[in-house]
Design a protein around this motif. Structure first.
Motif, short mmCIF file in Angstrom:
data_model
loop_
_atom_site.label_atom_id
_atom_site.label_comp_id
_atom_site.label_asym_id
_atom_site.label_seq_id
_atom_site.Cartn_x
_atom_site.Cartn_y
_atom_site.Cartn_z
N GLY A 40 0.79 -1.22 0.00
CA GLY A 40 0.00 0.00 0.00
C GLY A 40 0.81 1.27 0.00
N THR A 41 2.02 1.21 -0.57
CA THR A 41 2.89 2.39 -0.64
C THR A 41 3.39 2.56 -2.08
N VAL A 42 3.98 3.73 -2.32
CA VAL A 42 4.65 3.99 -3.59
C VAL A 42 6.15 4.02 -3.33
N PHE A 43 6.87 3.17 -4.03
CA PHE A 43 8.33 3.10 -3.91
C PHE A 43 8.91 3.54 -5.24
N ALA A 44 9.81 4.52 -5.22
CA ALA A 44 10.43 5.02 -6.44
C ALA A 44 11.89 4.63 -6.50
N LEU A 45 12.30 4.09 -7.63
CA LEU A 45 13.69 3.74 -7.86
C LEU A 45 14.26 4.70 -8.90
N LEU A 46 15.22 5.50 -8.46
CA LEU A 46 15.86 6.48 -9.33
C LEU A 46 17.27 6.03 -9.66
N GLY A 47 17.79 6.54 -10.75
CA GLY A 47 19.18 6.23 -11.09
C GLY A 47 19.49 6.70 -12.49
N PRO A 48 20.76 6.98 -12.76
CA PRO A 48 21.15 7.41 -14.10
C PRO A 48 21.04 6.27 -15.10
N ASN A 49 21.21 6.59 -16.35
CA ASN A 49 21.15 5.59 -17.41
C ASN A 49 22.18 4.50 -17.15
N GLY A 50 21.73 3.24 -17.22
CA GLY A 50 22.63 2.13 -16.98
C GLY A 50 22.78 1.73 -15.54
N ALA A 51 22.01 2.34 -14.64
CA ALA A 51 22.17 2.04 -13.21
C ALA A 51 21.63 0.67 -12.84
N GLY A 52 20.66 0.15 -13.59
CA GLY A 52 20.07 -1.15 -13.29
C GLY A 52 18.60 -1.10 -12.93
N LYS A 53 17.92 0.03 -13.19
CA LYS A 53 16.52 0.16 -12.79
C LYS A 53 15.62 -0.82 -13.52
N THR A 54 15.71 -0.81 -14.85
CA THR A 54 14.84 -1.69 -15.62
C THR A 54 15.21 -3.15 -15.38
N THR A 55 16.47 -3.44 -15.20
CA THR A 55 16.88 -4.81 -14.85
C THR A 55 16.19 -5.25 -13.57
#
Length: 332
Positions: A40-55
């Motif tokens: 029941g929360t919103v968690f945001a993952l930030l990072g520059p290009n190539g950081a591994g977010k989409t992975t």
């Protein structure tokens, strides 16, 4: 009668990960990250290009396997119960997955068929989602005629057909104009507040994370370098200060004598005192003024923005690099 205040129970976890690792050959895309995301929360993952977010999103949504680590998603083991994980989640990627040859209702009915809803329930669910996303009047129009904002709304509506408990939103507002972006923000807030859905968000817009996220994690070179609320992250960065506005020059001079390290503006009658904006810092300033009988007209807290946090912790500006990574391309 004595009232006993019992502490609130912690929310169950929607996602937990320990030592999550992903490598392609000798290239480590994720280097042992840990996550704990309450329901029941919103968690945001930030990072520059190539950081591994989409992975990270691809692994947690069962699209690709991890190289190592233990993960539970929606209460299920990611490896042993992958089918149960897929049944509990929804994924909306950066690029809309709508079918341009179908109209909006047909797209939703197609998703209902994929979720094995019977025909009556599928039609009911499609009509409900068209109304919720204000697409009823456009329901019979070919999706190819939709604006970017309408396509993103339909894409998210399709994700919701199966009533997921956890939604992965990978760059959900990329390419949208500011008005459409804010509309999406309201929809996301509603999913959490009204439906109790958990949202795992990756975004290139720092304001988006600031507006939506209960907690934010910053990923850089496959490693989590910081995590906390937006305010907690901002307080980690130098440059925060408390601004006092005084009623006149005598009060300004008296206050300046109390805080030798403060920056003084005689024209604006303000004094900027270095501080993190926390309660102890506020209390110390107010107590010092009170003991000296100096009256201030206003006290405001100024903290660095998330863009400054991003730049300080990664060495790169968000405008230059906070975009979706492609794990396979980055691993080459």
């Amino acid at each position: 009668m004595t009232m006993i205040n019992t502490p609130a129970r912690p929310r169950p976890a929607a996602v937990t990960a320990e030592g999550l690792t992903k490598s392609y050959g000798d290239k480590a895309v994720l280097d042992g990250i840990d996550l704990h995301i309450p329901q029941g929360t919103v968690f945001a993952l930030l990072g520059p290009n190539g950081a591994g977010k989409t992975t990270t999103v691809q692994i947690l949504s069962t699209l690709i396997p991890a190289s190592a680590g233990r993960v539970r998603v929606a209460g299920h083991d990611l490896v042993r119960e992958a089918g149960a994980v897929r049944a509990a989640i929804g994924v909306t990627g950066q690029f809309s997955a709508v079918d341009n040859l179908l109209d909006a209702r047909e797209n939703l009915l197609l998703m209902a068929d994929l979720h094995h809803l019977d025909r009556r329930e599928g039609r009911r669910r499609a009509s409900e989602l068209l109304a919720r996303f204000e697409l009823t009047e456009a329901a019979a129009r070919p999706v190819a005629t939709f604006s970017g904002g309408m396509r993103r709304k339909l894409d998210l509506a399709m994700t919701l057909v199966g009533r997921p408990r956890l939604i992965f939103l990978d760059e959900p507002t990329t390419g949208l104009d500011p008005r459409s972006r804010r509309t999406m923000w309201e929809i996301i807030r509603g999913l959490v507040a009204d439906d109790g859905v958990t949202v795992f968000l990756t975004t290139q817009y720092l304001e988006e994370a600031d507006q939506l996220a209960d907690r934010i994690a910053l990923l850089d070179h496959g490693t989590l370098v910081a995590e906390g609320t937006a305010d907690e992250l901002k307080r980690q960065i130098p440059g925060g200060h408390l601004r006092l506005r005084l009623p006149g020059p005598p009060e300004l001079a008296a206050a300046a004598a109390l805080f030798p390290s403060a920056a003084r503006d005689d024209d604006a009658l303000t004094l900027d005192i270095p501080g993190d904006g926390g309660i102890p810092a506020l209390r110390a300033v107010l107590d010092t003024l009170d003991r000296a009988s100096v009256r201030a007209e206003a006290l405001t807290v100024h903290t660095p923005g998330l863009d400054e946090v991003f730049l300080t912790l990664t060495g790169r500006s968000p405008q230059a690099g906070a975009t979706v990574d492609s794990s396979r391309e980055n691993a080459r």
